[in-house]
Enzyme design. Sequence first.
Site, PDB file in Angstrom:
ATOM      1  N   GLY A 142       0.868  -1.122  -0.039  1.00  0.00           N
ATOM      2  CA  GLY A 142      -0.003   0.208   0.053  1.00  0.00           C
ATOM      3  C   GLY A 142       0.897   1.348  -0.022  1.00  0.00           C
ATOM      4  N   ARG A 143       2.311   0.852   0.220  1.00  0.00           N
ATOM      5  CA  ARG A 143       2.987   2.175   0.327  1.00  0.00           C
ATOM      6  C   ARG A 143       4.255   1.973  -0.036  1.00  0.00           C
ATOM      7  NH1 ARG A 143       4.941   3.594   6.096  1.00  0.00           N
ATOM      8  NH2 ARG A 143       4.957   1.407   7.253  1.00  0.00           N
ATOM      9  N   LYS A 173      10.229   2.001   0.026  1.00  0.00           N
ATOM     10  CA  LYS A 173       9.125   2.144   1.077  1.00  0.00           C
ATOM     11  C   LYS A 173       8.878   3.372   1.458  1.00  0.00           C
ATOM     12  CE  LYS A 173       8.082  -0.081   5.741  1.00  0.00           C
ATOM     13  NZ  LYS A 173       8.785  -0.981   6.668  1.00  0.00           N
ATOM     14  N   GLY A 197       0.124   6.558   1.619  1.00  0.00           N
ATOM     15  CA  GLY A 197       1.181   5.642   0.930  1.00  0.00           C
ATOM     16  C   GLY A 197       2.824   6.222   1.131  1.00  0.00           C
ATOM     17  N   ARG A 229      14.613  -0.862   0.594  1.00  0.00           N
ATOM     18  CA  ARG A 229      14.944  -1.921   1.077  1.00  0.00           C
ATOM     19  C   ARG A 229      15.284  -2.960   0.306  1.00  0.00           C
ATOM     20  NH1 ARG A 229       9.936  -3.996   4.650  1.00  0.00           N
ATOM     21  NH2 ARG A 229       8.675  -3.991   3.192  1.00  0.00           N
ATOM     22  N   ARG A 284       5.888 -13.546   0.757  1.00  0.00           N
ATOM     23  CA  ARG A 284       5.407 -13.802   2.180  1.00  0.00           C
ATOM     24  C   ARG A 284       4.395 -14.810   2.208  1.00  0.00           C
ATOM     25  NH1 ARG A 284       4.807  -7.865   3.865  1.00  0.00           N
ATOM     26  NH2 ARG A 284       5.992  -6.759   1.767  1.00  0.00           N
ATOM     27  N   ASP A 324       1.653 -11.696   6.842  1.00  0.00           N
ATOM     28  CA  ASP A 324       2.200 -10.819   5.661  1.00  0.00           C
ATOM     29  C   ASP A 324       3.682 -10.299   6.177  1.00  0.00           C
ATOM     30  OD1 ASP A 324       0.505  -9.220   7.419  1.00  0.00           O
ATOM     31  OD2 ASP A 324       1.290  -7.385   6.534  1.00  0.00           O
ATOM     32  N   ASP A 366      10.048  -6.228   7.761  1.00  0.00           N
ATOM     33  CA  ASP A 366       9.165  -5.338   8.415  1.00  0.00           C
ATOM     34  C   ASP A 366       9.225  -4.653   9.770  1.00  0.00           C
ATOM     35  OD1 ASP A 366       6.983  -3.705   8.594  1.00  0.00           O
ATOM     36  OD2 ASP A 366       5.694  -4.744   7.457  1.00  0.00           O
TER      37      ASP A 366
HETATM   38  P1  AMP Z   1       2.794  -2.676   7.501  1.00  0.00           P
HETATM   39  O1  AMP Z   1       2.426  -2.479   8.877  1.00  0.00           O
HETATM   40  O2  AMP Z   1       3.984  -1.686   7.089  1.00  0.00           O
HETATM   41  O3  AMP Z   1       3.322  -3.851   7.124  1.00  0.00           O
HETATM   42  O4  AMP Z   1       1.418  -2.360   6.646  1.00  0.00           O
HETATM   43  C1  AMP Z   1       0.286  -3.187   6.548  1.00  0.00           C
HETATM   44  C2  AMP Z   1      -0.445  -2.784   5.563  1.00  0.00           C
HETATM   45  O5  AMP Z   1      -0.908  -1.507   5.691  1.00  0.00           O
HETATM   46  C3  AMP Z   1       0.039  -3.109   4.114  1.00  0.00           C
HETATM   47  O6  AMP Z   1      -0.918  -3.165   3.339  1.00  0.00           O
HETATM   48  C4  AMP Z   1       0.570  -1.526   3.896  1.00  0.00           C
HETATM   49  O7  AMP Z   1       0.798  -1.417   2.775  1.00  0.00           O
HETATM   50  C5  AMP Z   1      -0.554  -0.616   4.491  1.00  0.00           C
HETATM   51  N1  AMP Z   1       0.067   0.676   4.814  1.00  0.00           N
HETATM   52  C6  AMP Z   1       0.677   1.037   5.925  1.00  0.00           C
HETATM   53  N2  AMP Z   1       0.878   2.247   5.958  1.00  0.00           N
HETATM   54  C7  AMP Z   1       0.303   3.043   5.066  1.00  0.00           C
HETATM   55  C8  AMP Z   1       0.390   4.015   4.381  1.00  0.00           C
HETATM   56  N3  AMP Z   1       0.786   5.247   5.023  1.00  0.00           N
HETATM   57  N4  AMP Z   1      -0.166   4.387   3.175  1.00  0.00           N
HETATM   58  C9  AMP Z   1      -1.037   3.063   2.588  1.00  0.00           C
HETATM   59  N5  AMP Z   1      -0.916   1.956   3.154  1.00  0.00           N
HETATM   60  C10 AMP Z   1      -0.321   1.653   4.267  1.00  0.00           C
HETATM   61 MG    MG Z   2       4.018  -5.574   6.546  1.00  0.00          MG
END
Ligand code: AMP
Ligand code: MG
Length: 485
Positions: free
Chosen positions: A91-92, A112, A125, A175, A182, A251, A261
Amino acid sequence: MTKTTGWKFDNSYARLPETFYRLTNPTSVASPKLIIVNDSLATSLGLEPEELKNEENLSILAGNSIPEGASPLAQAYAGHQFGYFNMLGDGRAVLIGEQITPSGERVDLQLKGAGRTPYSRGGDGRAAIAPMLREYIISEAMHALGIPTTRSLAVVTTGEKIQREVLLPGAILTRVASSHLRVGTFQYAAQWGEKEELQTLADYAIERHYPTIEKDDSRYLHLLKEVIKRQASLISKWQLVGFIHGVMNTDNMTICGETIDYGPCAFMDTYNPATVFSSIDRDGRYAYGNQPPIAAWNLARLAESLLPLLHEDQDEAVKIAQNEIEQFQALYKSNWLAGIRAKLGLFNEEVEDETLILQLLELMQKYKADYTNTFRSLTEGNQRDTSLFRSDEFSGWHEQWSERRSRQEKTIEDSTELMRKTNPSIIPRNHRVEEALEAAEDGDFSVMENLLKAISNPYAYSSEQGQYCSPPPESIIPYRTYCGT
Ligand code: AMP
Ligand code: MG
């Protein structure tokens, strides 16, 4: 100019069926600035560190331009977050491409914090500077400790502010991972893909990470076995250094066995299996002592996803999968026991070792001893003035341990050498990481650079590391880490 940098891309992921990704470019940022480049990592990837710092490459590290041969995409995946299944996906983050290193290895380069993608649900994002530097510091510390991990090639600031509780400077981390496959990628394929797609994904994972089983008739079973083996080894290494991941969602568990992560992760100071740092882990699901069973739980989700490939008959497939998952605990334990014997300077095995080890851990918990420093003191043979070391119970334990240590062929010098190689004299303690991040947010990167230097050689037992070895002051306990998205 980028020709001399050493970029050499090949994008095998982009050749998978389109269900697995969306071609997505990073979103440009206003005025990128370089904060840090990992010179030695760059060199090992075939990249020229000095070139990497030029304007053209800064633009690449910020997502403002795409290096030749790269094919940026966002990956699809699902996952259980705190036990609940969700569709996720990058998502980002944007996978820029796969760099082929001088030794012929293939590694993912991912930005990232590179902007929204088709998989962004909420969220902008983007990422803030402190969490990206935090990932840089901790992942590099893990690598130096000898623990499989994704790595950090660079961090740039974007020149844009992002809205969190307060406005924060935005940043992007590059990264590096053996891959970003995953457990959740398999969950995604099993939930939404056809069987052929699941099989394609499994073949891809085998080719990339377990090529020796490629020709095997039961290669999908072997894939499951191999992932279980690597995760059992990985989690034992976390436990041995007191690393708490903090958000062991499916994930966030890789197929290649690298730690991934770095959100609310932290190293444990005082030994206590119930230790939790993450502000979002209110029930302690991902507490230190729960990490091994949670890993087994996550691997069971991988096994479930692979069921159609394990046997045509579903009941048979379930039996096969269950049998494999049941191996995890024994595998984990033998890895952990081997590791903790080494931490106590033991080369050979005796049946009572486990009791001796557990007695020490119990005493550490009872007397609230610092995990790293206790082993460090035992290694140095210098029992500092702590309530653990002052106790009669510890004296009794120490006598038994000394006797046990001398009941082996190797000398005490060899035993001490083994302890020095397995007990880090330094870990990135939360309060020191925090101090480095605060200075960095104010534009002073020297605190972080000094910390990075100290943790780059965690088994050095050097005098310069001394200043990083004190546990946090009582005033900031209990310490909380925030996911920092
Ligand atoms: P993470 O905790 O970074 O593994 O993120 C878990 C999920 O939330 C993943 O699908 C990420 O892409 C999404 N996500 C986390 N932070 C953001 C953000 N700032 N904008 C969009 N998606 C996010
Ligand atoms: Mg993650």
